[in-house]
Motif scaffolding. Structure first.
Motif, PDB file in Angstrom:
ATOM      1  N   ARG A 185       1.239   5.588   4.158  1.00 45.22           N
ATOM      2  CA  ARG A 185       2.116   4.391   3.813  1.00 45.22           C
ATOM      3  C   ARG A 185       2.476   4.590   5.209  1.00 45.22           C
ATOM      4  O   ARG A 185       2.433   5.687   6.739  1.00 45.22           O
ATOM      5  CB  ARG A 185       3.338   4.186   3.193  1.00 45.22           C
ATOM      6  CG  ARG A 185       3.457   4.218   1.701  1.00 45.22           C
ATOM      7  CD  ARG A 185       4.515   4.169   1.038  1.00 45.22           C
ATOM      8  NE  ARG A 185       5.070   2.990   0.640  1.00 45.22           N
ATOM      9  CZ  ARG A 185       6.334   2.474   1.761  1.00 45.22           C
ATOM     10  NH1 ARG A 185       6.487   3.563   1.766  1.00 45.22           N
ATOM     11  NH2 ARG A 185       6.660   2.143   2.024  1.00 45.22           N
ATOM     12  N   PRO A 201      -3.010   1.146   1.016  1.00 49.45           N
ATOM     13  CA  PRO A 201      -1.941   1.523   0.412  1.00 49.45           C
ATOM     14  C   PRO A 201      -1.326   1.027  -0.839  1.00 49.45           C
ATOM     15  O   PRO A 201      -1.124   1.711  -1.770  1.00 49.45           O
ATOM     16  CB  PRO A 201      -0.414   1.253   0.796  1.00 49.45           C
ATOM     17  CG  PRO A 201      -0.912   0.732   2.604  1.00 49.45           C
ATOM     18  CD  PRO A 201      -2.312   0.699   2.612  1.00 49.45           C
ATOM     19  N   SER A 202      -2.672  -0.416  -1.119  1.00 53.33           N
ATOM     20  CA  SER A 202      -2.552  -0.584  -2.816  1.00 53.33           C
ATOM     21  C   SER A 202      -2.727   0.604  -3.187  1.00 53.33           C
ATOM     22  O   SER A 202      -3.383   0.520  -5.152  1.00 53.33           O
ATOM     23  CB  SER A 202      -2.969  -1.916  -2.838  1.00 53.33           C
ATOM     24  OG  SER A 202      -4.554  -2.054  -2.542  1.00 53.33           O
ATOM     25  N   ASP A 246       1.515  -2.417  -2.291  1.00 53.81           N
ATOM     26  CA  ASP A 246       2.634  -1.496  -2.226  1.00 53.81           C
ATOM     27  C   ASP A 246       2.950  -0.401  -2.921  1.00 53.81           C
ATOM     28  O   ASP A 246       4.241  -0.474  -2.872  1.00 53.81           O
ATOM     29  CB  ASP A 246       3.932  -1.487  -0.203  1.00 53.81           C
ATOM     30  CG  ASP A 246       4.353  -0.133   0.144  1.00 53.81           C
ATOM     31  OD1 ASP A 246       3.989   0.530  -0.154  1.00 53.81           O
ATOM     32  OD2 ASP A 246       4.798  -0.046   0.782  1.00 53.81           O
ATOM     33  N   LYS A 249       5.718   2.159  -3.170  1.00 53.83           N
ATOM     34  CA  LYS A 249       7.157   2.670  -2.851  1.00 53.83           C
ATOM     35  C   LYS A 249       7.951   2.625  -3.491  1.00 53.83           C
ATOM     36  O   LYS A 249       9.237   3.071  -3.493  1.00 53.83           O
ATOM     37  CB  LYS A 249       7.469   1.224  -1.573  1.00 53.83           C
ATOM     38  CG  LYS A 249       7.379  -0.246  -2.541  1.00 53.83           C
ATOM     39  CD  LYS A 249       8.224  -1.385  -1.791  1.00 53.83           C
ATOM     40  CE  LYS A 249       8.395  -2.367  -2.784  1.00 53.83           C
ATOM     41  NZ  LYS A 249       8.475  -3.991  -1.878  1.00 53.83           N
TER      42      LYS A 249
END
Length: 263
Positions: A185, A201-202, A246, A249
């Motif tokens: 990230r 990050p996905s 993301d 998160k």
């Protein structure tokens, strides 16, 4: 909405707004004051960050203060140069690690981890290379399984294997997913590192534990009762609906709500 106690039956838009506000609240450098992630933040060299983060994540269960103390003790034992220690250690150096213990992770396990990390950097191009090489189109879970195979390719005691989880055997692999979040990230908020550019990050998965699992169930992001690989798939799917780019998160929101707010 950030200051409100959320209704359990929120619309998707309300839930996203609520969780985004919690992410903003907790994805902040002050988060590091009580979090084990503070340990790798003491280093500047990429490999020092990777190795200290991997070892810290490995012992990240139980009391957080104890995790931080023991991770710092571990760095002291390695002369606060973990990469140099891993690459140049002697048998005598390894023997000095033998007294280390954190819950069920002991000096035998630590000695193997150091030896295996040296092999990972010498023979496999390092931690980043393995995870980048074995990632799939939409997940890091197969790469975690492959990593475990490579990590234990040297002679070792069976007891040590339990300290690296395997999603293929049904584990949610909380600690390695957390380590991957730290490495992948972006670093814009000063919390995660954004060191590994070859992984999107996905593809990350939320570090699923008792706190994040309980909060996710209350928010109807998770139905499955066990915190296992199937639950992780379900949570991944629902978090990616909230943010496809993301999704992890929301680890900050779920963790903060569970640990700090007793939600």
């Amino acid at each position: 909405m950030a200051g409100l106690s959320p209704r359990i039956s929120m619309t998707k838009a309300e839930l996203k707004e609520f969780l985004n506000a919690k992410v903003e609240e907790y994805n902040h450098p002050k988060f590091l004051e009580d979090d084990p992630l503070q340990v790798p933040h003491k280093f500047a060299l990429k490999e020092d960050i990777e190795i200290s983060a991997f070892l810290t994540a490995t012992i990240a269960w139980g009391n957080r203060k104890s995790i931080i103390n023991n991770a710092n003790k571990l760095m002291d034992l390695m002369g606060n140069s973990p990469y140099d220690f891993v690459m140049a250690h002697t048998a005598e150096d390894l023997s000095e690690l033998s007294t280390f213990v954190h819950r069920t992770f002991n000096g035998i396990d630590l000695g193997y981890f150091v030896t295996s990390l040296q092999n990972i950097y010498l023979e496999h191009g390092g931690l980043e290379t393995i995870f980048t090489q074995y990632q799939t189109k939409d997940s890091m879970q197969p790469a975690i399984s492959e990593f475990k195979q490579l990590f234990f390719e040297l002679p070792h005691q069976n007891r040590t294997q339990k300290h690296v989880s395997d999603p293929k055997k049904g584990s949610a692999a909380k600690r390695i997913n957390m380590f991957l979040r730290w490495m992948v990230r972006d670093s814009s908020t000063g919390v995660d590192f954004g060191l590994w550019k070859g992984i999107a990050p996905s593809k990350l998965s939320c570090p699923l534990d008792v706190h994040s699992g309980n909060v996710a169930r209350k928010l109807k992001l998770l139905k499955r009762k066990q915190n296992d690989a199937k639950a992780l798939q379900e949570l991944d799917k629902n978090l990616r609906k909230l943010d496809a780019v993301d999704p992890v998160k929301y680890d900050f929101a779920l963790f903060g709500l569970g640990v700090f707010e007793r939600f």
